[in-house]
Design an enzyme around this catalytic site. Structure first.
Site, mmCIF file in Angstrom:
data_model
loop_
_atom_site.group_PDB
_atom_site.id
_atom_site.type_symbol
_atom_site.label_atom_id
_atom_site.label_comp_id
_atom_site.label_asym_id
_atom_site.label_seq_id
_atom_site.Cartn_x
_atom_site.Cartn_y
_atom_site.Cartn_z
ATOM 1 N N THR A 1 7.641 -8.882 9.049
ATOM 2 C CA THR A 1 6.229 -8.918 8.669
ATOM 3 C C THR A 1 5.403 -9.814 9.587
ATOM 4 O O THR A 1 4.203 -9.588 9.746
ATOM 5 C CB THR A 1 6.102 -9.344 7.190
ATOM 6 O OG1 THR A 1 7.178 -8.775 6.467
ATOM 7 C CG2 THR A 1 4.823 -8.861 6.581
ATOM 8 N N GLY B 1 13.085 -6.737 0.628
ATOM 9 C CA GLY B 1 13.646 -6.888 1.971
ATOM 10 C C GLY B 1 12.767 -6.188 2.988
ATOM 11 O O GLY B 1 11.703 -5.668 2.655
ATOM 12 N N ALA C 1 2.429 5.151 -7.636
ATOM 13 C CA ALA C 1 2.477 6.113 -6.530
ATOM 14 C C ALA C 1 1.658 5.634 -5.344
ATOM 15 O O ALA C 1 0.861 6.370 -4.767
ATOM 16 C CB ALA C 1 2.003 7.480 -7.009
ATOM 17 N N LYS D 1 6.121 -7.542 -4.258
ATOM 18 C CA LYS D 1 6.379 -8.822 -3.596
ATOM 19 C C LYS D 1 5.213 -9.762 -3.855
ATOM 20 O O LYS D 1 4.098 -9.508 -3.390
ATOM 21 C CB LYS D 1 6.541 -8.605 -2.087
ATOM 22 C CG LYS D 1 7.793 -7.806 -1.742
ATOM 23 C CD LYS D 1 7.885 -7.489 -0.272
ATOM 24 C CE LYS D 1 9.150 -6.689 0.011
ATOM 25 N NZ LYS D 1 9.202 -6.193 1.394
ATOM 26 N N ALA E 1 7.051 1.325 4.142
ATOM 27 C CA ALA E 1 7.088 2.591 3.408
ATOM 28 C C ALA E 1 7.232 3.770 4.376
ATOM 29 O O ALA E 1 8.041 4.682 4.147
ATOM 30 C CB ALA E 1 5.809 2.729 2.589
ATOM 31 N N LYS F 1 7.149 -14.453 2.311
ATOM 32 C CA LYS F 1 6.999 -13.929 3.687
ATOM 33 C C LYS F 1 5.619 -13.317 3.897
ATOM 34 O O LYS F 1 5.094 -13.324 5.016
ATOM 35 C CB LYS F 1 8.142 -12.967 4.024
ATOM 36 C CG LYS F 1 8.172 -11.658 3.238
ATOM 37 C CD LYS F 1 7.316 -10.573 3.840
ATOM 38 C CE LYS F 1 7.145 -9.406 2.896
ATOM 39 N NZ LYS F 1 6.267 -8.349 3.440
ATOM 40 N N VAL G 1 -7.379 -2.390 1.036
ATOM 41 C CA VAL G 1 -5.971 -2.447 1.471
ATOM 42 C C VAL G 1 -5.237 -3.516 0.663
ATOM 43 O O VAL G 1 -5.770 -4.611 0.436
ATOM 44 C CB VAL G 1 -5.890 -2.759 2.990
ATOM 45 C CG1 VAL G 1 -4.450 -2.967 3.434
ATOM 46 C CG2 VAL G 1 -6.546 -1.643 3.794
ATOM 47 N N SER H 1 11.210 -3.542 5.061
ATOM 48 C CA SER H 1 11.106 -2.075 5.146
ATOM 49 C C SER H 1 9.660 -1.678 4.978
ATOM 50 O O SER H 1 9.004 -2.075 4.014
ATOM 51 C CB SER H 1 11.911 -1.417 4.034
ATOM 52 O OG SER H 1 11.355 -1.735 2.785
HETATM 53 N N1 LIG Z 1 3.931 -0.441 1.638
HETATM 54 C C1 LIG Z 1 5.060 -1.014 2.039
HETATM 55 O O1 LIG Z 1 5.503 -0.794 3.192
HETATM 56 C C2 LIG Z 1 5.814 -1.911 1.126
HETATM 57 C C3 LIG Z 1 5.273 -2.379 -0.057
HETATM 58 N N2 LIG Z 1 5.986 -3.216 -0.856
HETATM 59 C C4 LIG Z 1 5.426 -3.746 -2.091
HETATM 60 O O2 LIG Z 1 5.151 -2.696 -2.992
HETATM 61 C C5 LIG Z 1 4.082 -3.068 -3.856
HETATM 62 C C6 LIG Z 1 3.094 -1.921 -3.905
HETATM 63 O O3 LIG Z 1 2.583 -1.779 -2.606
HETATM 64 P P1 LIG Z 1 2.130 -0.398 -1.970
HETATM 65 O O4 LIG Z 1 2.779 0.749 -2.612
HETATM 66 O O5 LIG Z 1 2.268 -0.511 -0.508
HETATM 67 O O6 LIG Z 1 0.580 -0.433 -2.334
HETATM 68 P P2 LIG Z 1 -0.527 0.673 -2.119
HETATM 69 O O7 LIG Z 1 -1.769 -0.060 -1.815
HETATM 70 O O8 LIG Z 1 -0.088 1.733 -1.181
HETATM 71 O O9 LIG Z 1 -0.649 1.343 -3.554
HETATM 72 C C7 LIG Z 1 -0.849 0.641 -4.701
HETATM 73 C C8 LIG Z 1 -0.764 1.645 -5.813
HETATM 74 O O10 LIG Z 1 -0.741 0.963 -7.060
HETATM 75 C C9 LIG Z 1 -1.569 1.668 -7.935
HETATM 76 N N3 LIG Z 1 -2.035 0.742 -8.969
HETATM 77 C C10 LIG Z 1 -2.933 -0.239 -8.837
HETATM 78 N N4 LIG Z 1 -3.106 -0.842 -10.012
HETATM 79 C C11 LIG Z 1 -2.307 -0.229 -10.896
HETATM 80 C C12 LIG Z 1 -2.053 -0.385 -12.284
HETATM 81 N N5 LIG Z 1 -2.673 -1.314 -13.003
HETATM 82 N N6 LIG Z 1 -1.172 0.437 -12.864
HETATM 83 C C13 LIG Z 1 -0.545 1.363 -12.139
HETATM 84 N N7 LIG Z 1 -0.733 1.570 -10.840
HETATM 85 C C14 LIG Z 1 -1.607 0.784 -10.238
HETATM 86 C C15 LIG Z 1 -2.674 2.206 -7.083
HETATM 87 O O11 LIG Z 1 -3.281 3.312 -7.686
HETATM 88 C C16 LIG Z 1 -1.928 2.607 -5.819
HETATM 89 O O12 LIG Z 1 -1.441 3.912 -5.909
HETATM 90 C C17 LIG Z 1 3.492 -4.364 -3.279
HETATM 91 O O13 LIG Z 1 3.920 -5.463 -4.030
HETATM 92 C C18 LIG Z 1 4.077 -4.433 -1.872
HETATM 93 O O14 LIG Z 1 4.260 -5.761 -1.415
HETATM 94 C C19 LIG Z 1 7.253 -3.588 -0.551
HETATM 95 C C20 LIG Z 1 7.836 -3.153 0.601
HETATM 96 C C21 LIG Z 1 7.168 -2.286 1.536
HETATM 97 O O1 LIG Z 2 6.807 -5.744 2.587
HETATM 98 C C1 LIG Z 2 6.630 -5.116 3.591
HETATM 99 C C2 LIG Z 2 7.654 -4.959 4.637
HETATM 100 O O2 LIG Z 2 8.907 -5.402 4.198
HETATM 101 C C3 LIG Z 2 5.302 -4.512 3.840
HETATM 102 O O3 LIG Z 2 4.478 -5.496 4.322
HETATM 103 P P1 LIG Z 2 2.905 -5.446 4.113
HETATM 104 O O4 LIG Z 2 2.652 -5.466 2.637
HETATM 105 O O5 LIG Z 2 2.404 -6.655 4.826
HETATM 106 O O6 LIG Z 2 2.429 -4.169 4.750
#
Ligand SMILES: NC(=O)C1=CN([C@@H]2O[C@H](COP(=O)(O)OP(=O)(O)OC[C@H]3O[C@@H](n4cnc5c(N)ncnc54)[C@H](O)[C@@H]3O)[C@@H](O)[C@H]2O)C=CC1
Ligand SMILES: O=C(CO)COP(=O)(O)O
Length: 318
Positions: A240, A130, A8, A102, A134, A183, A265, A132
């Site tokens: 990005t 791809g 989440a 990613k 969040a 990327k 972060v 996007s």
């Molecule tokens: N935020 C964005 O715009 C995008 C993120 N992603 C990818 O999504 C993935 C997650 O990123 P975000 O959601 O943005 O990160 P975030 O920093 O917003 O949240 C990470 C979440 O993972 C949870 N977490 C950490 N360790 C954990 C574990 N061992 N078990 C379960 N949950 C755990 C944390 O409690 C936190 O809620 C990354 O690989 C990121 O590259 C991909 C596309 C867009």
């Molecule tokens: O993967 C993402 C956009 O596609 C989000 O990028 P960041 O993890 O650098 O915020």
């Protein structure tokens, strides 16, 4: 098709919000207080302030409940994915597991699909990746992503597409995965260029040479070059490397400007830069930009030294 989102953070929450347009979604958070707060306030104030969770999202910290769905989207940070799968493998076997992370795991030098195969050999691995942010997905802004599955899976494409989120299919998991992983590394580099005041022309040069590296690296691992020209490669590189909404880009900006960056972060490109430079050295793949970014993030080299080293490379054909 019943759907859960495991993790989440910002991205898992945004995906749950958009998928709720198609039907009920279970969103799993590892922290019980966080899950209770989201279920009650209908907002993820810790990771995605603002967007409201529709009523048909049910938030839980009970993994067994979330694991009842046929399809689970994994949205935990890359460096936590191995441990997460190891811990919950028993519940996740025989599901379709769609990784939304990613990066490359530094411990095993593998991407998410290999980790799924390793820990959940009876599950079907898939990737959603791809360009996007969040926040854009959660606001219902138009977005397009790549869905990679081992067999061309139109039913999954239908189930995960929403009125504002358009998915394109591929069976090239390697290409889709490496585009998304690499990327982030280059976005740090683009941020360094801008943060250090080296200019937009230098950023365009870095992005172009980064794209050449990305294709070289991915093709050497068996990816199809056209995948890298798609959303998960070129598309995500452009987004990005040019948007201050990117955490990887912002991390690079701070590095280039010699400023501190909030360590809480999620910046996936740091560990992945290290993993890529190790793999490139092992497999004798020329990756000067990625290796330089790894050296910068590990403070083995300064920004002026990195620029001088890259500019002093022998001149060659494009
Ligand atoms: N935020 C964005 O715009 C995008 C993120 N992603 C990818 O999504 C993935 C997650 O990123 P975000 O959601 O943005 O990160 P975030 O920093 O917003 O949240 C990470 C979440 O993972 C949870 N977490 C950490 N360790 C954990 C574990 N061992 N078990 C379960 N949950 C755990 C944390 O409690 C936190 O809620 C990354 O690989 C990121 O590259 C991909 C596309 C867009
Ligand atoms: O993967 C993402 C956009 O596609 C989000 O990028 P960041 O993890 O650098 O915020």
């Amino acid at each position: 098709m019943s759907i859960s989102v495991l993790g989440a953070g910002a991205f898992g929450t945004a995906l749950a919000i958009t998928l709720a347009q198609n039907g009920p979604v279970t969103l799993w958070a590892r922290d019980a207080d966080h899950a209770e707060e989201m279920q009650r306030t209908r907002e993820n104030s810790r990771r995605l302030k603002g967007p409201r969770l529709p009523e048909n999202i049910s938030v839980t910290a009970e993994i067994a409940l979330a694991a009842r769905s046929e399809t689970a989207l994994l949205a935990v940070p890359m460096q936590r994915t191995g441990a997460f799968l190891a811990e919950h493998a028993g519940l996740l076997q025989s599901k379709t597991l769609v990784s939304c992370s990613k990066g490359i795991d530094l411990q095993t030098l593998q991407g998410p699909s290999a980790l799924i195969r390793q820990f959940c050999p009876d599950a079907v691995p898939a990737l959603l990746t791809g360009p996007s942010f969040a926040a854009d997905i959660a606001r219902g802004l138009p977005t397009a992503l790549t869905l990679a599955t081992p067999e061309d899976d139109e039913a999954l494409q239908q189930a995960l597409s929403t009125p504002s989120l358009r998915l394109y299919r591929t069976t090239d998991l390697t290409g889709a995965e490496l585009g998304g992983a690499l990327k982030n590394v280059y976005a740090i580099g683009a941020g360094v260029v801008i943060g250090a005041g080296l200019g937009d022309s230098a950023r365009a040069a870095l992005m172009t040479r980064s794209f050449a590296e990305m294709v070289r690296f991915a093709v050497a691992q068996g990816a199809r070059p056209e995948t890298l020209s798609g959303l998960s490669g070129f598309g995500d590189l452009v987004l990005t490397c040019t948007s201050p909404l990117s955490r990887n880009f912002r991390f690079g900006l701070a590095l280039g400007a010699g400023e501190a960056f909030d360590p809480s972060v999620t910046v996936e490109g740091v560990a992945t830069a290290k993993a890529v430079s190790i793999l490139a050295e092992k497999r004798k793949i020329d990756m000067p930009v990625a290796s330089m970014i790894a050296a910068l993030t590990e403070a083995r080299i300064s920004v002026p030294e990195a620029v001088l080293t890259l500019l002093a490379r022998p001149l060659k054909q494009e």
